[in-house]
Write an enzyme that holds these catalytic residues in place. Structure first.
Site, PDB file in Angstrom:
ATOM      1  N   ARG A 233      39.198 -53.637   3.799  1.00  0.00           N
ATOM      2  CA  ARG A 233      39.582 -54.041   2.455  1.00  0.00           C
ATOM      3  C   ARG A 233      38.999 -55.421   2.160  1.00  0.00           C
ATOM      4  O   ARG A 233      39.015 -56.315   3.005  1.00  0.00           O
ATOM      5  CB  ARG A 233      41.111 -54.099   2.316  1.00  0.00           C
ATOM      6  CG  ARG A 233      41.761 -52.729   2.185  1.00  0.00           C
ATOM      7  CD  ARG A 233      41.511 -52.150   0.791  1.00  0.00           C
ATOM      8  NE  ARG A 233      42.097 -50.823   0.613  1.00  0.00           N
ATOM      9  CZ  ARG A 233      41.451 -49.683   0.774  1.00  0.00           C
ATOM     10  NH1 ARG A 233      40.168 -49.711   1.139  1.00  0.00           N
ATOM     11  NH2 ARG A 233      42.044 -48.531   0.567  1.00  0.00           N
ATOM     12  N   GLU A 262      35.681 -55.873  -6.929  1.00  0.00           N
ATOM     13  CA  GLU A 262      34.735 -54.767  -6.996  1.00  0.00           C
ATOM     14  C   GLU A 262      34.747 -54.156  -8.392  1.00  0.00           C
ATOM     15  O   GLU A 262      35.801 -54.135  -9.037  1.00  0.00           O
ATOM     16  CB  GLU A 262      35.097 -53.704  -5.947  1.00  0.00           C
ATOM     17  CG  GLU A 262      34.971 -54.201  -4.516  1.00  0.00           C
ATOM     18  CD  GLU A 262      35.282 -53.119  -3.481  1.00  0.00           C
ATOM     19  OE1 GLU A 262      35.531 -51.959  -3.891  1.00  0.00           O
ATOM     20  OE2 GLU A 262      35.279 -53.423  -2.285  1.00  0.00           O
ATOM     21  N   HIS A 280      30.909 -50.242  -0.928  1.00  0.00           N
ATOM     22  CA  HIS A 280      32.170 -49.554  -0.641  1.00  0.00           C
ATOM     23  C   HIS A 280      31.941 -48.051  -0.408  1.00  0.00           C
ATOM     24  O   HIS A 280      32.473 -47.193  -1.114  1.00  0.00           O
ATOM     25  CB  HIS A 280      33.189 -49.759  -1.764  1.00  0.00           C
ATOM     26  CG  HIS A 280      34.604 -49.587  -1.291  1.00  0.00           C
ATOM     27  ND1 HIS A 280      35.666 -50.259  -1.853  1.00  0.00           N
ATOM     28  CD2 HIS A 280      35.143 -48.805  -0.314  1.00  0.00           C
ATOM     29  CE1 HIS A 280      36.804 -49.903  -1.240  1.00  0.00           C
ATOM     30  NE2 HIS A 280      36.485 -49.019  -0.309  1.00  0.00           N
ATOM     31  N   GLY A 282      32.832 -46.498   2.375  1.00  0.00           N
ATOM     32  CA  GLY A 282      33.680 -46.060   3.484  1.00  0.00           C
ATOM     33  C   GLY A 282      34.148 -44.633   3.403  1.00  0.00           C
ATOM     34  O   GLY A 282      34.225 -43.932   4.413  1.00  0.00           O
TER      35      GLY A 282
END
Length: 530
Positions: A233, A262, A280, A282
């Site tokens: 995070r 973001e 991002h 992930g």
């Protein structure tokens, strides 16, 4: 108007999501990121499925008058106002395990990329530059990897990187050393981990305690050769402090997938050639998106069927054992019967569970009983989510009691309450046979044995001849058929209790007539239809 529950899909999801929902729902679509489109679209839906772009905040929840469940096809819930949803009785679900493999693999990829300068070398070569010496890297083998947060993703990263020959150490105050040792991981304090690690990877939730955890102070304790990866995070690694450490040569490199704000397209960290950045990613694999969509679709099906959902984030109760699940509707109906018999909200409520079932976690039965208790009390929709709030608002003390001992039945659930007058009201039930027939087995001190029905009458009176006939006569004259009856007494001539199941609701005037005729000390009608 469709008779099917309406599910709004507010962002692009895997086609498998719709397949998992099945044909029992009306599916609608909207652009959840467009506020002007979202608010009217959500007004009459039963469920909404989102990813990260749709803000399901207090305003959206207030606009959704029929909303029962918000489903986030992913792990994080930063875009969902869980508190407002809970107050409104809206269940919030996510897919907590859908992306753990994908996220772990990305973290491993960033570790390898930072060690070997893979993206930088790729870009240089495609620009016509052959720079072998500039992008000389370091081996992972025999290096120490510090895992900050040994949860599900942290464990997967530790397992995978140990295959590279890395020595794994970890910081996690919620993991026992013996458990870590079983995985071949040595637990350290955060300061110890910072001092010995050649690589550090972060796998913590974002909380007030973890925000800025890897900050300026921490980055003055690390080796100058350390490379730091954050695929958890944004904000856990302080970006300004990291930029200063890179500039001053106190950190050798970093791999980042998440950022404080973001989308992030401009950061001081982007100027460093030794920083590998991804936007991002992930959870961004086809497999993870499909897993997430299928998981929340299944949760929506359960939620709209009135069942408790294991992945609900704002419902107490946890994972439901298969042996416990059939008891949920029994406990809920016992709660409704309790309220009908009590005629008021109890000052204290005890949910008692006895028998073999208590080898499992039965907290959910307390929740189910509480849902039933308030079902016919409040105007709002009562759910597994807001039932505890109704109890709290009314000052009801709720307790759960369990015991493996149950002398008369394999399992028994009792809802027992103390009223404001001090009077105690209790009703007990069990499940019988392979079909889990729901039965009442006791009301107060009176033993009974009667299958639950949609319409019942409970009468207390002084035991004497002719009462059953009088009751039957009045109901017959009212055109009400008796389906079943059970009379219970402890002593001849003492207090007696009769429970009747009837085919239709007994109107209050008819109930009053019965009470007057037999001199009932209590006459209650119980109606369990939705």
């Amino acid at each position: 108007m469709s008779s099917k529950p309406v599910v709004l899909i507010a962002e692009e999801l895997s086609p498998a999501t719709v397949d998992a929902l099945g044909p029992d729902f009306e599916i609608r679509h909207c652009n959840g990121a467009d506020r002007a489109e979202l608010l009217p679209a959500i007004a009459d839906v039963d469920a909404i499925l989102v990813r990260s772009a749709t803000k399901v905040d207090a305003e959206a929840i207030a606009a959704a008058k029929q909303l029962k469940v918000v489903a986030r096809a992913g792990v994080g819930l930063d875009n969902v106002d869980v508190s407002s949803a809970t107050k409104a009785g809206v269940m919030v679900v996510n897919a907590p395990t859908s992306n753990i493999v994908t996220a772990a693999e990305l973290a491993c990829g960033l570790l390898v990329a930072t060690a070997r300068n893979i993206p930088q070398a790729n870009t240089a070569l495609k620009n016509g530059e052959w720079k072998r010496s500039k992008y000389t890297g370091v081996e992972l083998s025999e290096k120490t990897l510090g895992v900050v947060g040994l949860g599900r993703i942290g464990v997967l990263v530790a397992q995978r990187m140990s295959a590279f020959g890395m020595k794994i150490v970890a910081y996690d105050p919620y993991v026992q050393p013996a458990r870590a040792a079983q995985m071949g991981v040595k637990l350290l304090t955060l300061d110890e981990l910072l001092e010995v690690s050649d690589f550090i990877t972060v796998h913590l939730p974002k909380t007030p305690e973890t925000l800025g955890l890897i900050g300026d102070d921490a980055l003055h304790k690390v080796k100058p050769s350390v490379r730091i990866v954050n695929a958890a995070r944004g904000g856990i690694v302080d970006e300004e402090a990291l930029a200063s450490a890179l500039k001053e040569g106190r950190v050798a490199g970093a791999g980042l997938d998440v950022y404080t704000k973001e989308p992030c397209t401009d950061s001081p960290l982007f100027q460093f050639d030794q920083v590998v950045c991804t936007p991002h990613l992930g959870a961004s694999t086809d497999e993870a998106q499909e897993k997430a969509g299928i998981a929340v679709a299944k949760s929506v099906r359960l939620a709209l069927a009135g069942e408790l959902v294991p992945d609900a984030v704002n419902v107490q109760g946890g994972v439901i054992a298969e042996d416990v699940r059939p008891g949920l509707p029994l406990a809920e109906k016992l709660g409704r019967i309790f309220t009908a018999l009590a005629g008021e909200v109890a000052a204290r409520l005890d949910v008692e569970v006895y028998g073999e079932i208590t080898q499992h976690d039965v907290k959910v039965l307390e929740l189910s009983a509480l849902k039933g208790v308030f079902e016919d009390v409040v105007d709002e929709t009562v759910s597994y989510v807001n039932a505890p709030l109704f109890a709290q608002e009314r000052g009801v003390e709720v307790r759960l009691t369990t015991s493996s001992e149950s002398p008369d039945h394999r399992n028994v659930v009792t809802v027992r309450g103390t009223l404001s007058s001090g009077e105690e009201v209790a009703v007990s039930g069990t499940l019988a046979g392979p079909k889990h027939l729901r039965k009442i087995v006791a009301i107060g001190e009176h033993d009974v044995d009667l299958a639950l029905a949609d319409h019942m009458v409970v009468l207390r009176y002084e035991d004497r001849p002719g009462v059953v006939g009088a009751v039957g006569k009045i109901l017959g004259e009212a055109g009400l058929n008796i389906a079943g009856m059970q009379v219970s007494r402890q002593d001849a001539g003492g207090e007696a209790l009769v429970v009747l199941t009837v085919d239709d609701t007994v109107p209050q005037p008819v109930l009053n007539e019965i009470a007057d005729e037999i001199g009932a000390t209590s006459a209650r009608s119980v109606n369990l239809t939705d």
